[in-house]
Write a protein that holds these residues in place. Structure first.
Motif, short mmCIF file in Angstrom:
data_model
loop_
_atom_site.label_atom_id
_atom_site.label_comp_id
_atom_site.label_asym_id
_atom_site.label_seq_id
_atom_site.Cartn_x
_atom_site.Cartn_y
_atom_site.Cartn_z
N CYS A 235 2.51 55.52 -11.81
CA CYS A 235 3.95 55.54 -11.55
C CYS A 235 4.48 54.12 -11.81
N ASN A 236 5.71 54.03 -12.32
CA ASN A 236 6.19 52.71 -12.76
C ASN A 236 7.21 52.08 -11.79
N LEU A 237 7.14 52.47 -10.51
CA LEU A 237 8.14 51.96 -9.55
C LEU A 237 8.07 50.43 -9.41
N ALA A 238 6.85 49.89 -9.36
CA ALA A 238 6.72 48.44 -9.17
C ALA A 238 7.27 47.71 -10.40
N GLU A 239 6.95 48.22 -11.57
CA GLU A 239 7.44 47.60 -12.80
C GLU A 239 8.96 47.67 -12.87
N ALA A 240 9.50 48.84 -12.47
CA ALA A 240 10.96 49.02 -12.50
C ALA A 240 11.65 48.03 -11.57
N PHE A 241 10.93 47.59 -10.54
CA PHE A 241 11.47 46.61 -9.59
C PHE A 241 11.47 45.20 -10.16
N GLY A 242 10.74 45.02 -11.26
CA GLY A 242 10.63 43.70 -11.87
C GLY A 242 9.35 42.97 -11.50
N CYS A 243 8.36 43.71 -11.00
CA CYS A 243 7.08 43.07 -10.66
C CYS A 243 6.39 42.59 -11.94
N ALA A 244 5.75 41.44 -11.83
CA ALA A 244 5.02 40.90 -12.98
C ALA A 244 3.79 41.77 -13.23
N VAL A 245 3.54 42.01 -14.51
CA VAL A 245 2.43 42.89 -14.90
C VAL A 245 1.52 42.13 -15.85
N GLY A 246 0.20 42.31 -15.70
CA GLY A 246 -0.76 41.61 -16.56
C GLY A 246 -0.93 42.29 -17.90
N ARG A 247 -1.80 41.71 -18.71
CA ARG A 247 -2.01 42.18 -20.08
C ARG A 247 -2.48 43.64 -20.14
N LYS A 248 -3.30 44.03 -19.14
CA LYS A 248 -3.84 45.40 -19.17
C LYS A 248 -3.01 46.38 -18.34
N GLY A 249 -1.81 45.94 -17.92
CA GLY A 249 -0.90 46.86 -17.23
C GLY A 249 -0.98 46.84 -15.72
N ALA A 250 -1.90 46.02 -15.16
CA ALA A 250 -2.01 45.97 -13.69
C ALA A 250 -0.92 45.07 -13.11
N VAL A 251 -0.42 45.43 -11.93
CA VAL A 251 0.61 44.60 -11.29
C VAL A 251 -0.06 43.35 -10.72
N ILE A 252 0.56 42.21 -10.96
CA ILE A 252 0.00 40.94 -10.50
C ILE A 252 0.44 40.68 -9.07
N THR A 253 -0.52 40.36 -8.21
CA THR A 253 -0.21 40.03 -6.81
C THR A 253 -0.94 38.75 -6.45
N ASN A 254 -0.58 38.18 -5.30
CA ASN A 254 -1.38 37.05 -4.79
C ASN A 254 -2.53 37.62 -3.94
N ARG A 255 -3.26 36.77 -3.25
CA ARG A 255 -4.43 37.23 -2.49
C ARG A 255 -4.05 38.13 -1.31
N SER A 256 -2.78 38.11 -0.94
CA SER A 256 -2.31 38.97 0.16
C SER A 256 -1.69 40.26 -0.35
N GLN A 257 -1.84 40.52 -1.65
CA GLN A 257 -1.29 41.72 -2.31
C GLN A 257 0.23 41.68 -2.46
N GLN A 258 0.84 40.52 -2.20
CA GLN A 258 2.28 40.35 -2.33
C GLN A 258 2.61 40.15 -3.83
N THR A 259 3.62 40.85 -4.32
CA THR A 259 4.03 40.68 -5.71
C THR A 259 5.06 39.54 -5.80
N ASN A 260 5.60 39.33 -6.99
CA ASN A 260 6.65 38.31 -7.14
C ASN A 260 7.98 38.76 -6.53
N ILE A 261 8.07 40.02 -6.08
CA ILE A 261 9.29 40.51 -5.42
C ILE A 261 9.06 40.42 -3.90
N THR A 262 9.86 39.63 -3.21
CA THR A 262 9.66 39.43 -1.77
C THR A 262 9.67 40.77 -1.03
N GLY A 263 8.66 40.96 -0.18
CA GLY A 263 8.60 42.17 0.65
C GLY A 263 7.97 43.36 -0.04
#
Ligand SMILES: Cc1cc2nc3c(=O)[nH]c(=O)nc-3n(C[C@H](O)[C@H](O)[C@H](O)COP(=O)(O)OP(=O)(O)OC[C@H]3O[C@@H](n4cnc5c(N)ncnc54)[C@H](O)[C@@H]3O)c2cc1C
Length: 316
Positions: A235-263
């Motif tokens: 599902c592309n909800l995270a991408e639609a929100f503007g989350c950064a995505v890596g080369r292979k399509g995975a959503v990029i998060t920090n070590r706490s699973q937080q994306t570049n979108i706060t919350g």
């Protein structure tokens, strides 16, 4: 409308483990799930201590009483879109059009595998046809294993199987003859047979592979097949929100699973780490702890602001 502490999209191991941690933190949580968990094809799950070879449906069923104990509800509906309102709350709409409000959003919607379009494939998938040797290689130790891949990733899978589970590996490239000379050297040195002729289909009974049928009609007897054919986000909800995505399509998060979108958090296969149930569950737990920490901080901030305002009013 009630404001949830956290809305979780996806009720696989990542979403459910996050839900149980948040439930135990006495947070209001709602999980939305369409029951299309990635390993639903599998006959039995491995690499999760105490649950060896459990059918995935049974594993998820076992989670229900625990979730209920901590007040977590799973709703079998799809979230079709999500956005953020002016107050910074997440608004998620399910497929009945109902809107749900939450302070935090966890996307744990997993991946979808691209299955090769071969006759006979789906009947055998999850029983004697697999994609992950760590999940299912042991069951086929010392047997005749086929590797099916049209891309260069197939050679890595061949070498993994050959050097870990069996001596008998045949690489079916299904018409792809462009294998690098150095790769060929590795494969040949390891005694891996390569068949470049196009594959017509898979043959077997009761979920057990018997032969790989080539275009010429020749049957190559095999016990199991492992494949590489890519995957996509379910599902592309995270991408639609503007989350950064890596080369292979995975959503990029920090070590706490937080994306570049706060919350907004992403856990499980949809994010970048290894694709294992235990890893997905662990990521769910990490996300939950960090969501709870953020909620604590925000509540303290709201109270501090309120107190300042009250004091200001009193002074005035
Ligand atoms: C055939 C097969 C066998 C496997 N065997 C093993 C094994 O033996 N051991 C192991 O550790 N791993 C195994 N895996 C990998 C394992 O399945 C994944 O790592 C794991 O399921 C990831 O969990 P997840 O919670 O991230 O995603 P999933 O388990 O895929 O769950 C995601 C959930 O989100 C839901 N969803 C998606 N979009 C929406 C939406 N918009 N609204 C509501 N719900 C939504 C889906 O319906 C699904 O239930 C296997 C995978 C496959 C394909």
């Amino acid at each position: 409308m009630a404001i949830l502490d956290c809305l979780i999209i996806g009720g696989g191991p990542a979403g459910l483990n996050a839900a149980v941690v948040l439930g135990r933190c006495r947070r209001s949580v709602l999980v939305f799930d369409t029951r299309k968990y990635r390993n639903r094809w599998s006959h039995g799950m491995h690499n999760y201590l105490t649950r060896d070879h459990i059918p995935p449906a049974e594993f998820l069923e076992l989670c229900q009483p625990e979730l209920e104990k901590y007040g977590v509800q799973v709703v079998n509906r799809m979230i079709v879109r999500a956005s953020r309102n002016e107050e910074g709350l997440f608004e998620a709409y399910d497929d009945t059009g109902e809107c749900h409000l939450s302070r935090k959003l966890l996307v744990a919607t997993g991946l979808s595998d691209n299955l090769p379009k071969l006759p006979g494939f789906e009947e055998l998938y999850g029983k004697s046809v697999h994609h992950c040797p760590y999940c299912d290689g042991w069951e086929w130790r010392d047997k005749r294993i086929a590797v099916y891949a049209k891309t260069k990733d197939g050679s890595e899978l061949c070498l993994a199987l050959k050097n870990t589970w069996t001596d008998d590996v045949t690489y079916f490239t299904d018409g792809n003859r462009r294998i690098k000379a150095s790769t060929l050297e590795y494969l040949e040195a390891s005694g891996i047979r390569i068949i470049t002729e196009p594959v017509k289909g898979l043959e077997g009974t009761d979920g057990l592979l018997q032969d790989v049928r080539l275009r010429s009609g020749e049957l190559v007897p095999m016990d199991a097949l492992f494949f590489v054919n890519g995957f996509t986000q379910q599902c592309n909800l995270a991408e639609a929100f503007g989350c950064a995505v890596g080369r292979k399509g995975a959503v990029i998060t920090n070590r706490s699973q937080q994306t570049n979108i706060t919350g907004l958090y992403v856990a499980g296969d949809a994010s970048r780490d290894m694709h294992f149930v235990v890893v997905a569950a662990a990521e769910g737990a990490k996300a939950a702890v960090n969501i709870n920490k953020e909620l604590i901080k925000e509540a303290a901030e709201r109270k501090r602001t309120q107190l300042k305002e009250d004091k200001g009013e009193m002074a005035a």
